[in-house]
Design a protein around this motif. Structure first.
Motif, PDB file in Angstrom:
ATOM      1  N   LEU A 129     -55.416  82.985 -37.353  1.00 59.95           N
ATOM      2  CA  LEU A 129     -56.399  82.448 -38.298  1.00 59.95           C
ATOM      3  C   LEU A 129     -55.894  81.192 -39.004  1.00 59.95           C
ATOM      4  O   LEU A 129     -56.686  80.326 -39.385  1.00 59.95           O
ATOM      5  N   ALA A 130     -54.582  81.080 -39.158  1.00 60.51           N
ATOM      6  CA  ALA A 130     -54.039  79.838 -39.727  1.00 60.51           C
ATOM      7  C   ALA A 130     -54.406  78.658 -38.826  1.00 60.51           C
ATOM      8  O   ALA A 130     -54.689  77.559 -39.308  1.00 60.51           O
ATOM      9  N   VAL A 131     -54.427  78.915 -37.510  1.00 60.60           N
ATOM     10  CA  VAL A 131     -54.772  77.845 -36.556  1.00 60.60           C
ATOM     11  C   VAL A 131     -56.276  77.594 -36.501  1.00 60.60           C
ATOM     12  O   VAL A 131     -56.730  76.453 -36.575  1.00 60.60           O
ATOM     13  N   THR A 132     -57.050  78.667 -36.366  1.00 59.72           N
ATOM     14  CA  THR A 132     -58.484  78.488 -36.101  1.00 59.72           C
ATOM     15  C   THR A 132     -59.301  78.315 -37.369  1.00 59.72           C
ATOM     16  O   THR A 132     -60.450  77.889 -37.298  1.00 59.72           O
ATOM     17  N   SER A 133     -58.755  78.638 -38.516  1.00 61.61           N
ATOM     18  CA  SER A 133     -59.581  78.588 -39.720  1.00 61.61           C
ATOM     19  C   SER A 133     -58.878  78.004 -40.948  1.00 61.61           C
ATOM     20  O   SER A 133     -59.370  77.057 -41.551  1.00 61.61           O
TER      21      SER A 133
ATOM     22  N   THR B 144     -57.899  67.193 -25.260  1.00 63.37           N
ATOM     23  CA  THR B 144     -58.636  68.017 -26.215  1.00 63.37           C
ATOM     24  C   THR B 144     -60.066  68.317 -25.763  1.00 63.37           C
ATOM     25  O   THR B 144     -60.670  69.271 -26.220  1.00 63.37           O
ATOM     26  N   ARG B 145     -60.591  67.495 -24.863  1.00 64.80           N
ATOM     27  CA  ARG B 145     -61.953  67.748 -24.370  1.00 64.80           C
ATOM     28  C   ARG B 145     -62.066  69.083 -23.657  1.00 64.80           C
ATOM     29  O   ARG B 145     -63.091  69.753 -23.711  1.00 64.80           O
ATOM     30  N   ALA B 146     -61.011  69.458 -22.942  1.00 68.21           N
ATOM     31  CA  ALA B 146     -61.036  70.682 -22.137  1.00 68.21           C
ATOM     32  C   ALA B 146     -61.246  71.904 -23.033  1.00 68.21           C
ATOM     33  O   ALA B 146     -61.948  72.847 -22.673  1.00 68.21           O
ATOM     34  N   ILE B 147     -60.630  71.881 -24.218  1.00 66.28           N
ATOM     35  CA  ILE B 147     -60.763  73.007 -25.135  1.00 66.28           C
ATOM     36  C   ILE B 147     -62.211  73.189 -25.554  1.00 66.28           C
ATOM     37  O   ILE B 147     -62.729  74.299 -25.614  1.00 66.28           O
TER      38      ILE B 147
ATOM     39  N   THR C 226     -56.239  65.738 -33.629  1.00 66.93           N
ATOM     40  CA  THR C 226     -54.885  66.234 -33.878  1.00 66.93           C
ATOM     41  C   THR C 226     -54.856  67.755 -34.008  1.00 66.93           C
ATOM     42  O   THR C 226     -54.025  68.432 -33.405  1.00 66.93           O
ATOM     43  N   MET C 227     -55.801  68.295 -34.776  1.00 66.92           N
ATOM     44  CA  MET C 227     -55.818  69.751 -34.988  1.00 66.92           C
ATOM     45  C   MET C 227     -56.079  70.481 -33.669  1.00 66.92           C
ATOM     46  O   MET C 227     -55.467  71.520 -33.396  1.00 66.92           O
ATOM     47  N   VAL C 228     -56.950  69.941 -32.851  1.00 64.74           N
ATOM     48  CA  VAL C 228     -57.219  70.570 -31.557  1.00 64.74           C
ATOM     49  C   VAL C 228     -55.977  70.469 -30.673  1.00 64.74           C
ATOM     50  O   VAL C 228     -55.635  71.419 -29.958  1.00 64.74           O
ATOM     51  N   GLY C 229     -55.271  69.357 -30.771  1.00 64.66           N
ATOM     52  CA  GLY C 229     -54.024  69.204 -30.015  1.00 64.66           C
ATOM     53  C   GLY C 229     -52.964  70.205 -30.456  1.00 64.66           C
ATOM     54  O   GLY C 229     -52.247  70.783 -29.628  1.00 64.66           O
ATOM     55  N   VAL C 230     -52.858  70.463 -31.747  1.00 68.24           N
ATOM     56  CA  VAL C 230     -51.907  71.439 -32.262  1.00 68.24           C
ATOM     57  C   VAL C 230     -52.218  72.827 -31.687  1.00 68.24           C
ATOM     58  O   VAL C 230     -51.331  73.534 -31.223  1.00 68.24           O
ATOM     59  N   ALA C 231     -53.484  73.186 -31.726  1.00 69.56           N
ATOM     60  CA  ALA C 231     -53.890  74.497 -31.212  1.00 69.56           C
ATOM     61  C   ALA C 231     -53.539  74.618 -29.732  1.00 69.56           C
ATOM     62  O   ALA C 231     -53.083  75.668 -29.263  1.00 69.56           O
ATOM     63  N   ASP C 232     -53.729  73.528 -29.013  1.00 68.69           N
ATOM     64  CA  ASP C 232     -53.462  73.530 -27.584  1.00 68.69           C
ATOM     65  C   ASP C 232     -51.955  73.701 -27.304  1.00 68.69           C
ATOM     66  O   ASP C 232     -51.558  74.329 -26.327  1.00 68.69           O
ATOM     67  N   ASP C 233     -51.151  73.173 -28.180  1.00 66.32           N
ATOM     68  CA  ASP C 233     -49.699  73.211 -28.002  1.00 66.32           C
ATOM     69  C   ASP C 233     -49.076  74.567 -28.296  1.00 66.32           C
ATOM     70  O   ASP C 233     -48.032  74.915 -27.756  1.00 66.32           O
ATOM     71  N   LEU C 234     -49.705  75.297 -29.197  1.00 64.37           N
ATOM     72  CA  LEU C 234     -49.110  76.523 -29.719  1.00 64.37           C
ATOM     73  C   LEU C 234     -49.171  77.623 -28.682  1.00 64.37           C
ATOM     74  O   LEU C 234     -50.232  78.190 -28.436  1.00 64.37           O
ATOM     75  N   ARG C 235     -48.065  77.936 -28.102  1.00 65.39           N
ATOM     76  CA  ARG C 235     -48.119  78.928 -27.035  1.00 65.39           C
ATOM     77  C   ARG C 235     -48.189  80.355 -27.573  1.00 65.39           C
ATOM     78  O   ARG C 235     -48.611  81.268 -26.894  1.00 65.39           O
ATOM     79  N   ARG C 236     -47.760  80.571 -28.839  1.00 59.91           N
ATOM     80  CA  ARG C 236     -47.798  81.926 -29.386  1.00 59.91           C
ATOM     81  C   ARG C 236     -49.232  82.380 -29.658  1.00 59.91           C
ATOM     82  O   ARG C 236     -49.552  83.549 -29.674  1.00 59.91           O
ATOM     83  N   VAL C 237     -50.087  81.423 -29.943  1.00 58.87           N
ATOM     84  CA  VAL C 237     -51.503  81.713 -30.089  1.00 58.87           C
ATOM     85  C   VAL C 237     -52.139  81.312 -28.772  1.00 58.87           C
ATOM     86  O   VAL C 237     -52.260  80.139 -28.481  1.00 58.87           O
ATOM     87  N   THR C 238     -52.487  82.281 -27.986  1.00 57.03           N
ATOM     88  CA  THR C 238     -52.923  81.949 -26.631  1.00 57.03           C
ATOM     89  C   THR C 238     -54.240  81.177 -26.670  1.00 57.03           C
ATOM     90  O   THR C 238     -55.014  81.298 -27.611  1.00 57.03           O
ATOM     91  N   ASP C 239     -54.457  80.419 -25.619  1.00 63.14           N
ATOM     92  CA  ASP C 239     -55.685  79.650 -25.509  1.00 63.14           C
ATOM     93  C   ASP C 239     -56.907  80.513 -25.756  1.00 63.14           C
ATOM     94  O   ASP C 239     -57.824  80.132 -26.455  1.00 63.14           O
TER      95      ASP C 239
END
Ligand SMILES: NC(=O)c1ccc[n+]([C@@H]2O[C@H](COP(=O)([O-])OP(=O)(O)OC[C@H]3O[C@@H](n4cnc5c(N)ncnc54)[C@H](OP(=O)(O)O)[C@@H]3O)[C@@H](O)[C@H]2O)c1
Ligand SMILES: NC(=O)c1ccc[n+]([C@@H]2O[C@H](COP(=O)([O-])OP(=O)(O)OC[C@H]3O[C@@H](n4cnc5c(N)ncnc54)[C@H](OP(=O)(O)O)[C@@H]3O)[C@@H](O)[C@H]2O)c1
Lengths: 305, 305
Positions: A185-189, A280-283, B198-211
């Motif tokens: 949630l720190a990441v997504t929200s 980032t587009r892929a996400i 940037t925030m979307v890139g961070v989320a993409d990088d974080l492997r502990r929080v899976t895609d």
């Protein structure tokens, strides 16, 4: 659907509680619903709207005989309210919450739970920027996720019943470890909200760009930030104070990446920027495929009042 | 409405150009519309959709006899295209553009404009995350602002005609100094986009929080960032390369404010956070009052494909 709980007690009667009341009534999941909120005003509105069958002046009165108790208040006040209701909980009752963080809520509520009561923390990932009892609507949880973070020794029957309640209110249900919940949630929200608040604050500070210009030309991206940044200040203060470690960790990574992009802009490194923006587009595409938003007009925000 | 231009030449046939074509046809503002794009494929689609009456293999052919020429290409290629078409422009023609930055566009196009041609830079504040000739729709500019940045010696009649065109396509029209435009847009659009990327890139990088978790739980705020961050990489690369100074200035301020909030979280300073979050709510209210978004379901993104 059959009645799952004979008497549901809602502690707090804001956006989430009022939406739960309407969603439970829509599906006939609760025998009766009672509620408590800090102010007499909120309690009166909740009664008038038919959200609750009875209003209680204290939280302790509210939980008597209830087989489900739901904490729907800001995370920062859960400790005191749990201490107040603890001694009045009915044996065998299920206690849950809807707080946006989970480790801090477990630390706040857990110690006050008497033996024989089933405490199962929860968090519905659904909301709007509006607050209070008039903000609720029955569809808020439809096709949204609700994450439960049960303990090792949670009673399986109590867990199944609570899962059925959330499904009955339209949600998908998932289980997670509390620490992992707080990181996800720190990441997504949580971090996205902090960033949006910051950007809106910057715009507000800039006197060379007058307020009216920022507002007139907001459609160009900034508008989405203001929507996020309009959420309730008390709720968000509590989120950041209670999910400090995960938020600071993600903020640290965010700053690192932002500095790398800033350097690319300063140096005129177009390839770096293009590559980053392409990734980032892929996400975005995956989110649309996962049904959590859509390309069609407005569906992503449908039902949001 | 009467025909304002007998022959309009669109250079570039993507989201903005195709929306302009449909909006001009809706109101009968153009006698005929011709267009050029880099690829034969795009030109064929534009013809097939009836956006243009004729496709030209080169930009130079396209502008012959046109009384309005609109550059609807990424900012980075405007210089080369303006150099190509300059010698072929009809005397008295009006030349405009829709680029998201204005000082760099003026530097790119201005020097190639022959005497007797009216160059009036413009920027419609309307868009979606989609690109290409199929992404356009006639309502894109309805109730959105279009900013024109005329020069000191701009012919008033030419300016009035171009303003009438944008009004006829549904937009509100404003005038601004190019440097001020670039600063305002750095606040309301460019920096928010960089932050979202940037925030979307961070989320993409974080492997502990899976895609899949990031995607499943995106409704909690992150989703709005992915929408912004799904925009065309080429367009945004060019924006940051050409509006470098204003973007870096706003980013500097953003980082300062973010660090102050980060420190408040670290120290547990709830009052600072609450005060900050309360201030930003007011801006949201002003935007709704200004008609640039609404509380009602979805209206803010209505018409957006
Ligand atoms: N909003 C969202 O997007 C969202 C999403 C998921 C989870 N959550 C979580 O849901 C919880 C509630 O949020 P919400 O959006 O429903 O908030 P809300 O609309 O602001 O409602 C909060 C309610 O709590 C009551 N309350 C506050 N302090 C109290 C106290 N000391 N004693 C008794 N009642 C008290 C308020 O009563 P008064 O009206 O009398 O002040 C109000 O009824 C929070 O923990 C939040 O983290 C929110
Ligand atoms: N999208 C927005 O939200 C938005 C909002 C306001 C302003 N703008 C501005 O509008 C302009 C166009 O954006 P858009 O969204 O319409 O982009 P788009 O949908 O990606 O379309 C760009 C068009 O330019 C053509 N093109 C690219 N390079 C070319 C070249 N060297 N020669 C000839 N044609 C070329 C492309 O042709 P091919 O298809 O053959 O590659 C395509 O038709 C940009 O300057 C942008 O800053 C965009």
């Amino acid at each position: 659907m059959p009645v799952l709980y004979d008497k549901v007690a809602l502690i707090g009667l804001g956006l989430i509680a009022s939406s739960m009341a309407l969603a439970m009534r829509r599906a006939g999941l609760a025998g009766s619903i009672v509620g408590h909120a800090r102010s007499a005003d909120t309690r009166a509105v909740a009664l008038e709207l038919g959200l609750i069958d009875a209003a209680c002046a204290t939280a302790a009165e509210c939980v008597a005989d209830a087989d489900l108790v739901v904490f729907c208040v800001p995370v920062g006040v859960m400790d005191a309210l749990a201490a107040e209701v603890g001694p009045h909980l009915a044996p065998g009752a299920c206690v849950t919450d809807v707080g946006s963080v989970k480790q801090a809520v477990i630390a706040a509520i857990g110690p006050h739970m008497p033996a024989g009561v089933h405490f199962i923390p929860g968090h519905p990932l659904a909301g709007t920027e509006h607050s209070g009892p008039r903000a609720g609507f029955a569809e808020l949880f439809d096709k949204r996720w609700c994450i439960l973070t049960p303990m090792e020794d949670t009673d399986p029957a109590a867990l199944t019943r609570l899962q059925d309640l959330w499904k009955g209110m339209g949600a998908y249900v998932d289980q997670m470890d509390p620490a992992h919940h707080d990181l996800v949630l720190a990441v997504t929200s949580h971090t996205p909200h902090l960033i949006a608040y910051t950007m809106v604050g910057v715009a507000d500070d800039l006197r060379r760009v007058t307020d009216s210009e920022v507002i007139k030309y907001s459609a160009a991206g900034f508008r989405d930030f203001t929507r996020i940044a309009a959420s309730d200040p008390t709720m968000w203060r509590d989120v950041f104070l209670t999910n400090k470690d995960a938020t600071l960790e993600i903020l640290g990574r965010f700053t690192e990446e932002l500095f790398a992009l800033q350097r690319a802009i300063r140096r005129g490194d177009g390839d770096h920027l293009h590559e980053y923006f392409t990734r980032t587009r892929a996400i975005r595409r995956s989110i649309i495929e996962a049904g959590q938003d859509t390309d069609a007009p407005d569906f992503g925000r449908a039902k949001v009042k």
